[in-house]
Design a protein around this motif. Structure first.
Motif, PDB file in Angstrom:
ATOM      1  N   ALA A 136       0.872  -1.217   0.054  1.00  0.00           N
ATOM      2  CA  ALA A 136       0.032   0.071   0.054  1.00  0.00           C
ATOM      3  C   ALA A 136       0.959   1.188   0.178  1.00  0.00           C
ATOM      4  O   ALA A 136       0.704   2.439  -0.543  1.00  0.00           O
ATOM      5  CB  ALA A 136      -0.662   0.076   1.330  1.00  0.00           C
ATOM      6  N   VAL A 137       2.097   1.363   0.807  1.00  0.00           N
ATOM      7  CA  VAL A 137       2.771   2.346   0.835  1.00  0.00           C
ATOM      8  C   VAL A 137       3.427   2.544  -0.539  1.00  0.00           C
ATOM      9  O   VAL A 137       3.570   3.863  -1.058  1.00  0.00           O
ATOM     10  CB  VAL A 137       3.969   2.205   1.837  1.00  0.00           C
ATOM     11  N   SER A 138       4.104   1.657  -1.203  1.00  0.00           N
ATOM     12  CA  SER A 138       4.581   1.583  -2.403  1.00  0.00           C
ATOM     13  C   SER A 138       3.691   2.204  -3.469  1.00  0.00           C
ATOM     14  O   SER A 138       3.872   2.968  -4.375  1.00  0.00           O
ATOM     15  CB  SER A 138       5.135   0.374  -2.814  1.00  0.00           C
ATOM     16  N   GLN A 139       2.361   2.036  -3.453  1.00  0.00           N
ATOM     17  CA  GLN A 139       1.387   2.126  -4.326  1.00  0.00           C
ATOM     18  C   GLN A 139       1.201   3.697  -4.072  1.00  0.00           C
ATOM     19  O   GLN A 139       1.013   4.531  -5.176  1.00  0.00           O
ATOM     20  CB  GLN A 139       0.115   1.489  -4.126  1.00  0.00           C
ATOM     21  N   GLN A 140       1.094   4.124  -2.989  1.00  0.00           N
ATOM     22  CA  GLN A 140       0.929   5.613  -2.627  1.00  0.00           C
ATOM     23  C   GLN A 140       2.010   6.474  -3.100  1.00  0.00           C
ATOM     24  O   GLN A 140       1.830   7.570  -3.560  1.00  0.00           O
ATOM     25  CB  GLN A 140       0.458   6.014  -1.038  1.00  0.00           C
ATOM     26  N   ILE A 141       3.231   6.116  -2.823  1.00  0.00           N
ATOM     27  CA  ILE A 141       4.447   6.697  -3.418  1.00  0.00           C
ATOM     28  C   ILE A 141       4.317   6.600  -4.944  1.00  0.00           C
ATOM     29  O   ILE A 141       4.788   7.811  -5.641  1.00  0.00           O
ATOM     30  CB  ILE A 141       5.578   5.960  -2.829  1.00  0.00           C
ATOM     31  N   GLY A 142       3.904   5.589  -5.594  1.00  0.00           N
ATOM     32  CA  GLY A 142       3.921   5.543  -7.090  1.00  0.00           C
ATOM     33  C   GLY A 142       2.916   6.572  -7.474  1.00  0.00           C
ATOM     34  O   GLY A 142       3.181   7.502  -8.551  1.00  0.00           O
ATOM     35  N   ALA A 143       1.689   6.637  -6.897  1.00  0.00           N
ATOM     36  CA  ALA A 143       0.612   7.820  -7.239  1.00  0.00           C
ATOM     37  C   ALA A 143       1.286   9.200  -7.002  1.00  0.00           C
ATOM     38  O   ALA A 143       1.064   9.880  -7.720  1.00  0.00           O
ATOM     39  CB  ALA A 143      -0.581   7.691  -6.140  1.00  0.00           C
ATOM     40  N   LEU A 144       2.269   9.282  -5.965  1.00  0.00           N
ATOM     41  CA  LEU A 144       2.816  10.669  -5.677  1.00  0.00           C
ATOM     42  C   LEU A 144       3.799  10.989  -6.782  1.00  0.00           C
ATOM     43  O   LEU A 144       3.697  12.110  -7.177  1.00  0.00           O
ATOM     44  CB  LEU A 144       3.327  10.628  -4.217  1.00  0.00           C
ATOM     45  N   GLU A 145       4.407   9.980  -7.177  1.00  0.00           N
ATOM     46  CA  GLU A 145       5.396  10.461  -8.310  1.00  0.00           C
ATOM     47  C   GLU A 145       4.761  10.731  -9.726  1.00  0.00           C
ATOM     48  O   GLU A 145       5.111  11.266 -10.569  1.00  0.00           O
ATOM     49  CB  GLU A 145       6.222   9.100  -8.523  1.00  0.00           C
ATOM     50  N   ARG A 146       3.596   9.961  -9.743  1.00  0.00           N
ATOM     51  CA  ARG A 146       2.680  10.489 -10.954  1.00  0.00           C
ATOM     52  C   ARG A 146       2.359  11.751 -10.803  1.00  0.00           C
ATOM     53  O   ARG A 146       2.196  12.600 -12.012  1.00  0.00           O
ATOM     54  CB  ARG A 146       1.561   9.251 -11.423  1.00  0.00           C
ATOM     55  N   GLU A 147       1.584  12.034  -9.670  1.00  0.00           N
ATOM     56  CA  GLU A 147       1.341  13.545  -9.470  1.00  0.00           C
ATOM     57  C   GLU A 147       2.379  14.665  -9.656  1.00  0.00           C
ATOM     58  O   GLU A 147       2.034  15.644 -10.388  1.00  0.00           O
ATOM     59  CB  GLU A 147       0.873  13.786  -8.181  1.00  0.00           C
ATOM     60  N   THR A 148       3.615  14.416  -9.226  1.00  0.00           N
ATOM     61  CA  THR A 148       4.544  15.070  -9.385  1.00  0.00           C
ATOM     62  C   THR A 148       5.553  15.060 -10.757  1.00  0.00           C
ATOM     63  O   THR A 148       6.089  16.200 -11.274  1.00  0.00           O
ATOM     64  CB  THR A 148       5.673  14.847  -8.240  1.00  0.00           C
ATOM     65  N   GLY A 149       5.250  14.049 -11.455  1.00  0.00           N
ATOM     66  CA  GLY A 149       6.031  13.919 -12.807  1.00  0.00           C
ATOM     67  C   GLY A 149       7.398  13.639 -12.672  1.00  0.00           C
ATOM     68  O   GLY A 149       8.039  13.866 -13.771  1.00  0.00           O
ATOM     69  N   THR A 150       7.844  13.228 -11.561  1.00  0.00           N
ATOM     70  CA  THR A 150       9.252  12.712 -11.390  1.00  0.00           C
ATOM     71  C   THR A 150       9.348  11.745 -10.341  1.00  0.00           C
ATOM     72  O   THR A 150       8.689  11.483  -9.467  1.00  0.00           O
ATOM     73  CB  THR A 150       9.899  14.037 -10.847  1.00  0.00           C
ATOM     74  N   ASP A 151      10.719  11.119 -10.577  1.00  0.00           N
ATOM     75  CA  ASP A 151      11.138  10.128  -9.365  1.00  0.00           C
ATOM     76  C   ASP A 151      11.402  10.778  -8.135  1.00  0.00           C
ATOM     77  O   ASP A 151      11.987  11.914  -8.126  1.00  0.00           O
ATOM     78  CB  ASP A 151      12.363   9.324  -9.916  1.00  0.00           C
ATOM     79  N   LEU A 152      10.801   9.882  -6.923  1.00  0.00           N
ATOM     80  CA  LEU A 152      11.068  10.505  -5.764  1.00  0.00           C
ATOM     81  C   LEU A 152      12.079   9.903  -5.026  1.00  0.00           C
ATOM     82  O   LEU A 152      12.645  10.224  -3.835  1.00  0.00           O
ATOM     83  CB  LEU A 152       9.791  10.796  -4.933  1.00  0.00           C
ATOM     84  N   LEU A 153      12.299   8.592  -5.148  1.00  0.00           N
ATOM     85  CA  LEU A 153      12.978   7.737  -4.478  1.00  0.00           C
ATOM     86  C   LEU A 153      13.967   6.795  -5.456  1.00  0.00           C
ATOM     87  O   LEU A 153      13.609   6.417  -6.480  1.00  0.00           O
ATOM     88  CB  LEU A 153      12.246   6.536  -3.673  1.00  0.00           C
ATOM     89  N   GLU A 154      15.095   6.418  -5.196  1.00  0.00           N
ATOM     90  CA  GLU A 154      15.924   5.647  -5.798  1.00  0.00           C
ATOM     91  C   GLU A 154      16.249   4.515  -4.977  1.00  0.00           C
ATOM     92  O   GLU A 154      16.412   4.580  -3.604  1.00  0.00           O
ATOM     93  CB  GLU A 154      17.205   6.292  -6.256  1.00  0.00           C
ATOM     94  N   ARG A 155      16.420   3.123  -5.304  1.00  0.00           N
ATOM     95  CA  ARG A 155      16.637   2.002  -4.483  1.00  0.00           C
ATOM     96  C   ARG A 155      18.228   1.844  -4.393  1.00  0.00           C
ATOM     97  O   ARG A 155      18.875   1.725  -5.372  1.00  0.00           O
ATOM     98  CB  ARG A 155      16.005   0.796  -5.041  1.00  0.00           C
ATOM     99  N   VAL A 156      18.668   1.619  -3.450  1.00  0.00           N
ATOM    100  CA  VAL A 156      20.058   1.459  -2.915  1.00  0.00           C
ATOM    101  C   VAL A 156      20.062   0.016  -2.088  1.00  0.00           C
ATOM    102  O   VAL A 156      19.723   0.060  -0.875  1.00  0.00           O
ATOM    103  CB  VAL A 156      20.763   2.635  -2.280  1.00  0.00           C
ATOM    104  N   GLY A 157      20.299  -0.921  -2.857  1.00  0.00           N
ATOM    105  CA  GLY A 157      20.428  -2.272  -1.942  1.00  0.00           C
ATOM    106  C   GLY A 157      19.080  -2.715  -1.590  1.00  0.00           C
ATOM    107  O   GLY A 157      18.078  -2.727  -2.188  1.00  0.00           O
ATOM    108  N   ARG A 158      18.751  -2.914  -0.167  1.00  0.00           N
ATOM    109  CA  ARG A 158      17.803  -3.357   0.557  1.00  0.00           C
ATOM    110  C   ARG A 158      17.058  -1.911   0.838  1.00  0.00           C
ATOM    111  O   ARG A 158      15.801  -1.859   1.591  1.00  0.00           O
ATOM    112  CB  ARG A 158      17.796  -4.288   1.594  1.00  0.00           C
ATOM    113  N   HIS A 159      17.527  -0.723   0.608  1.00  0.00           N
ATOM    114  CA  HIS A 159      16.945   0.563   0.908  1.00  0.00           C
ATOM    115  C   HIS A 159      16.839   1.555   0.038  1.00  0.00           C
ATOM    116  O   HIS A 159      17.123   1.221  -0.898  1.00  0.00           O
ATOM    117  CB  HIS A 159      18.087   1.073   2.203  1.00  0.00           C
ATOM    118  N   VAL A 160      16.179   2.545   0.510  1.00  0.00           N
ATOM    119  CA  VAL A 160      15.939   3.648  -0.614  1.00  0.00           C
ATOM    120  C   VAL A 160      16.458   4.866  -0.011  1.00  0.00           C
ATOM    121  O   VAL A 160      16.597   5.020   1.106  1.00  0.00           O
ATOM    122  CB  VAL A 160      14.408   3.738  -0.881  1.00  0.00           C
ATOM    123  N   ARG A 161      16.722   5.969  -0.852  1.00  0.00           N
ATOM    124  CA  ARG A 161      16.962   7.108  -0.487  1.00  0.00           C
ATOM    125  C   ARG A 161      16.185   8.025  -1.690  1.00  0.00           C
ATOM    126  O   ARG A 161      16.057   7.797  -2.775  1.00  0.00           O
ATOM    127  CB  ARG A 161      18.529   7.339  -0.816  1.00  0.00           C
TER     128      ARG A 161
END
Length: 298
Positions: free
Chosen positions: A32-57
């Protein structure tokens, strides 16, 4: 428009370093969190997170939104605190309209007592418009108005009216007047006297004086008219006439006059508190009404 709830989710992910940790903190599933972040990225038209191993920044855009989300969170918390203080009567604003003679004897002690209990509440005080004493309440510019009703006036459907006090009239005489030795003066004895008026233009208080004199069998002969009680006291002290005044209007009196009870009849004016029927009775409104009742009893 950006979705604040999704921004708060992004802030949790960035702060905790992973979607899983943010989901556990917020009580959602990671999906559910991933889906909401994805929706926010679509709203903003840009990537908000990048994956670094098992974490994100966060990306630059992600950091920017996270900072704004934190600021929004602080403002929401401040708003919640301010709202709680307002609902509890710790802050706020109250507006009271009053007529002149109620100021020193009733309004001042009531507001002083109210402020001791509610120092964070601002109280705005102003004299009522004598031609429209209820107008400020009806327009929402005042919360309470103190009024002396006209003799024939009935409460309006849009207002709540509470009787606070009866303010009896007294006869005011020059200190050397022959009737000054009496404890109580029969109103009829003043029939041949020159009179000092204390409400001009005429209003509800003068009407009560004229009615009382008519009941005693005469019409007062006003040789002096004044707009206020303090000036009228000075005219009486100078020997220009006698007067009937309400107790609140006499206040501390004048060294050149004597004040005596009157009978046959003794006129009395009602002092009422008026507010809008549709107005919610908040804690500060209740407290102010209670303070006015207490001052009226005093």
């Amino acid at each position: 428009m950006l979705d604040v709830r999704r921004m708060r989710m992004l802030e949790a992910v960035v702060t905790l370093g992973s979607v899983t940790a943010a989901a556990a903190e917020l009580g959602y599933t990671p999906s559910a969190v991933s889906q909401q972040i994805g929706a926010l990225e679509r709203e903003t038209g840009t990537d908000l997170l990048e994956r670094v191993g098992r974490h994100v920044r966060p990306t630059a855009a992600g950091r920017l939104l996270t900072e704004h989300s934190a600021a929004i969170g602080r403002r929401i918390a401040e708003a919640e605190t301010a709202l709680a203080d307002l609902k509890a009567g710790r802050t706020g604003r109250l507006s009271v309209r009053y007529f002149a003679t109620a100021g020193a004897g009733m309004v001042a002690p009531a507001v002083a007592a109210f402020r001791r209990r509610h120092p964070g509440v601002r109280v705005d005080l102003a004299l009522s418009d004598p031609e429209d004493p209820l107008g400020a309440v009806r327009r929402g510019e005042a919360d309470i108005a103190l009024v002396v009703p006209l003799r024939e006036e009935r409460p309006a459907d849009d207002l709540l009216v509470e009787q606070l006090a009866d303010d009896p009239y007294r006869v005011v005489l020059p200190k050397d007047h022959p009737l000054a030795a009496k404890r109580v003066v029969d109103l009829a004895l003043l029939a041949g006297e020159p009179w000092v008026g204390n409400e001009w233009p005429a209003g509800p208080c003068l009407g009560r004086v004229i009615d009382a004199c008519a009941e005693a069998g005469f019409a007062p002969d006003f040789v002096v008219q004044s707009e206020d009680h303090a000036t009228a006291l000075g005219f009486v002290a100078a020997g220009l006439g006698v007067a009937l005044m309400p107790v609140l209007g006499i206040g501390g009196g004048h060294p050149g006059v004597v004040v005596r009870r009157v009978r046959g009849p003794q006129p009395v004016r009602s002092i009422r508190a008026v507010r809008r029927r549709t107005q919610k009775e908040s804690p500060v409104l209740r407290e102010m009404l209670a303070a006015l009742r207490e001052a009226a009893r005093g």
